[in-house]
Write a protein that holds these residues in place. Sequence first.
Motif, PDB file in Angstrom:
ATOM      1  N   SER A 190       0.810  -1.230   0.000  1.00 38.19           N
ATOM      2  CA  SER A 190       0.000   0.000   0.000  1.00 38.19           C
ATOM      3  C   SER A 190       0.835   1.267   0.000  1.00 38.19           C
ATOM      4  O   SER A 190       0.603   2.179   0.801  1.00 38.19           O
ATOM      5  CB  SER A 190      -0.966   0.014   1.194  1.00 38.19           C
ATOM      6  OG  SER A 190      -1.914  -1.013   1.078  1.00 38.19           O
ATOM      7  N   ASN A 191       1.782   1.345  -0.898  1.00 42.25           N
ATOM      8  CA  ASN A 191       2.545   2.579  -1.091  1.00 42.25           C
ATOM      9  C   ASN A 191       1.843   3.408  -2.163  1.00 42.25           C
ATOM     10  O   ASN A 191       0.913   2.944  -2.828  1.00 42.25           O
ATOM     11  CB  ASN A 191       3.981   2.256  -1.495  1.00 42.25           C
ATOM     12  CG  ASN A 191       4.974   3.287  -0.996  1.00 42.25           C
ATOM     13  OD1 ASN A 191       4.642   4.467  -0.856  1.00 42.25           O
ATOM     14  ND2 ASN A 191       6.198   2.860  -0.728  1.00 42.25           N
ATOM     15  N   GLU A 192       2.296   4.652  -2.339  1.00 43.91           N
ATOM     16  CA  GLU A 192       1.698   5.546  -3.329  1.00 43.91           C
ATOM     17  C   GLU A 192       2.779   6.425  -3.935  1.00 43.91           C
ATOM     18  O   GLU A 192       3.750   6.789  -3.267  1.00 43.91           O
ATOM     19  CB  GLU A 192       0.642   6.446  -2.685  1.00 43.91           C
ATOM     20  CG  GLU A 192      -0.485   5.722  -1.979  1.00 43.91           C
ATOM     21  CD  GLU A 192      -1.396   6.687  -1.225  1.00 43.91           C
ATOM     22  OE1 GLU A 192      -1.862   7.667  -1.838  1.00 43.91           O
ATOM     23  OE2 GLU A 192      -1.614   6.463  -0.013  1.00 43.91           O
ATOM     24  N   LEU A 193       2.593   6.783  -5.191  1.00 48.40           N
ATOM     25  CA  LEU A 193       3.474   7.762  -5.812  1.00 48.40           C
ATOM     26  C   LEU A 193       3.044   9.160  -5.398  1.00 48.40           C
ATOM     27  O   LEU A 193       1.858   9.477  -5.379  1.00 48.40           O
ATOM     28  CB  LEU A 193       3.414   7.648  -7.338  1.00 48.40           C
ATOM     29  CG  LEU A 193       4.197   6.507  -7.988  1.00 48.40           C
ATOM     30  CD1 LEU A 193       3.851   6.421  -9.469  1.00 48.40           C
ATOM     31  CD2 LEU A 193       5.701   6.708  -7.818  1.00 48.40           C
ATOM     32  N   VAL A 194       4.014  10.006  -5.061  1.00 55.12           N
ATOM     33  CA  VAL A 194       3.712  11.400  -4.696  1.00 55.12           C
ATOM     34  C   VAL A 194       4.066  12.344  -5.834  1.00 55.12           C
ATOM     35  O   VAL A 194       3.700  13.517  -5.817  1.00 55.12           O
ATOM     36  CB  VAL A 194       4.456  11.816  -3.409  1.00 55.12           C
ATOM     37  CG1 VAL A 194       3.928  11.033  -2.222  1.00 55.12           C
ATOM     38  CG2 VAL A 194       5.955  11.603  -3.539  1.00 55.12           C
ATOM     39  N   ASN A 195       4.794  11.848  -6.818  1.00 56.61           N
ATOM     40  CA  ASN A 195       5.130  12.621  -8.005  1.00 56.61           C
ATOM     41  C   ASN A 195       4.473  11.975  -9.217  1.00 56.61           C
ATOM     42  O   ASN A 195       3.892  10.890  -9.131  1.00 56.61           O
ATOM     43  CB  ASN A 195       6.655  12.677  -8.198  1.00 56.61           C
ATOM     44  CG  ASN A 195       7.356  13.314  -7.010  1.00 56.61           C
ATOM     45  OD1 ASN A 195       6.901  14.317  -6.487  1.00 56.61           O
ATOM     46  ND2 ASN A 195       8.455  12.716  -6.582  1.00 56.61           N
ATOM     47  N   LYS A 196       4.563  12.622 -10.357  1.00 58.86           N
ATOM     48  CA  LYS A 196       3.985  12.058 -11.581  1.00 58.86           C
ATOM     49  C   LYS A 196       4.677  10.769 -11.985  1.00 58.86           C
ATOM     50  O   LYS A 196       4.104   9.945 -12.689  1.00 58.86           O
ATOM     51  CB  LYS A 196       4.055  13.078 -12.719  1.00 58.86           C
ATOM     52  CG  LYS A 196       3.100  14.257 -12.537  1.00 58.86           C
ATOM     53  CD  LYS A 196       3.125  15.163 -13.748  1.00 58.86           C
ATOM     54  CE  LYS A 196       2.119  16.297 -13.598  1.00 58.86           C
ATOM     55  NZ  LYS A 196       2.105  17.197 -14.780  1.00 58.86           N
ATOM     56  N   SER A 197       5.908  10.620 -11.545  1.00 48.79           N
ATOM     57  CA  SER A 197       6.629   9.385 -11.818  1.00 48.79           C
ATOM     58  C   SER A 197       7.597   9.100 -10.684  1.00 48.79           C
ATOM     59  O   SER A 197       7.895   9.984  -9.866  1.00 48.79           O
ATOM     60  CB  SER A 197       7.385   9.467 -13.152  1.00 48.79           C
ATOM     61  OG  SER A 197       8.391  10.446 -13.094  1.00 48.79           O
ATOM     62  N   GLY A 198       8.080   7.886 -10.620  1.00 51.32           N
ATOM     63  CA  GLY A 198       9.052   7.493  -9.608  1.00 51.32           C
ATOM     64  C   GLY A 198       9.867   6.334 -10.147  1.00 51.32           C
ATOM     65  O   GLY A 198       9.689   5.899 -11.293  1.00 51.32           O
ATOM     66  N   THR A 199      10.740   5.822  -9.316  1.00 50.40           N
ATOM     67  CA  THR A 199      11.542   4.667  -9.710  1.00 50.40           C
ATOM     68  C   THR A 199      11.576   3.652  -8.571  1.00 50.40           C
ATOM     69  O   THR A 199      11.474   4.005  -7.395  1.00 50.40           O
ATOM     70  CB  THR A 199      12.992   5.053 -10.067  1.00 50.40           C
ATOM     71  OG1 THR A 199      13.623   5.650  -8.923  1.00 50.40           O
ATOM     72  CG2 THR A 199      13.023   6.033 -11.236  1.00 50.40           C
ATOM     73  N   TYR A 200      11.700   2.399  -8.954  1.00 51.70           N
ATOM     74  CA  TYR A 200      11.966   1.350  -7.970  1.00 51.70           C
ATOM     75  C   TYR A 200      13.077   0.481  -8.526  1.00 51.70           C
ATOM     76  O   TYR A 200      13.168   0.247  -9.732  1.00 51.70           O
ATOM     77  CB  TYR A 200      10.706   0.527  -7.649  1.00 51.70           C
ATOM     78  CG  TYR A 200      10.129  -0.241  -8.799  1.00 51.70           C
ATOM     79  CD1 TYR A 200      10.444  -1.579  -9.008  1.00 51.70           C
ATOM     80  CD2 TYR A 200       9.219   0.359  -9.669  1.00 51.70           C
ATOM     81  CE1 TYR A 200       9.893  -2.297 -10.057  1.00 51.70           C
ATOM     82  CE2 TYR A 200       8.666  -0.348 -10.720  1.00 51.70           C
ATOM     83  CZ  TYR A 200       8.996  -1.670 -10.911  1.00 51.70           C
ATOM     84  OH  TYR A 200       8.461  -2.371 -11.957  1.00 51.70           O
TER      85      TYR A 200
END
Length: 214
Positions: A190-200
């Motif tokens: 249950s994580n969420e992106l806070v920006n328009k994009s991200g990386t893992y």
Amino acid sequence: MKISIVAGGPEHLIPDLKPYDLSSDHIWIGVDRGTLFLLRNDIFPLYAFGDFDSVSDDERRSIMNSSIKVNQYRSEKDSTDMEIALEWALKQNPEQILIFGATGGRLDHELMNIQLLFKSRNNHADVRIKDTRNEISLHLPGCYEIEQDHRYSYISFLAQSEEVTGITLEGFKYPLDQAKLQAGSSLCVSNELVNKSGTYSFDSGIILMVKSRD
């Protein structure tokens, strides 16, 4: 080339398929009762796989009398209909494989369908299971970019090996830096992106990524 596989899971969990039926190099495959779902939605699969024990005699005749290339098997066999269909699809070396109708029914079938994603480990195809609330994919070590998707508010990462090392999440509400994720741990649920994009990214192990919404 893209291949979409539709199985006979609960129909209310299968999203509208029309937006996916736009490409000329898109092959549709029906798996058992999923073949009927496609026909009833005016999508004509090129191939159908299954023992067709979940359809009536009239429905079976309708499938057999169509122009679909039907691959029928005995009910007593060592592989599920979905496994047979996915193995065929992977051999075609497509760019992407989408799987619908594979979740929400019998739990043993649902869990097995998710485990079938392991078959894509040595293939370059982008393989995803999709329903009206979830998108599921399997990933090997590396660095991946992910963009916000209004259809899925939550992103979870589940260890599919004994442990996943060096997991780093950037652009997420709950970031991580070179963390270790153990099998059975809910650390990355249950994580969420806070920006328009991200990386893992991660260094070792196997991860199941689940994008979902309430």
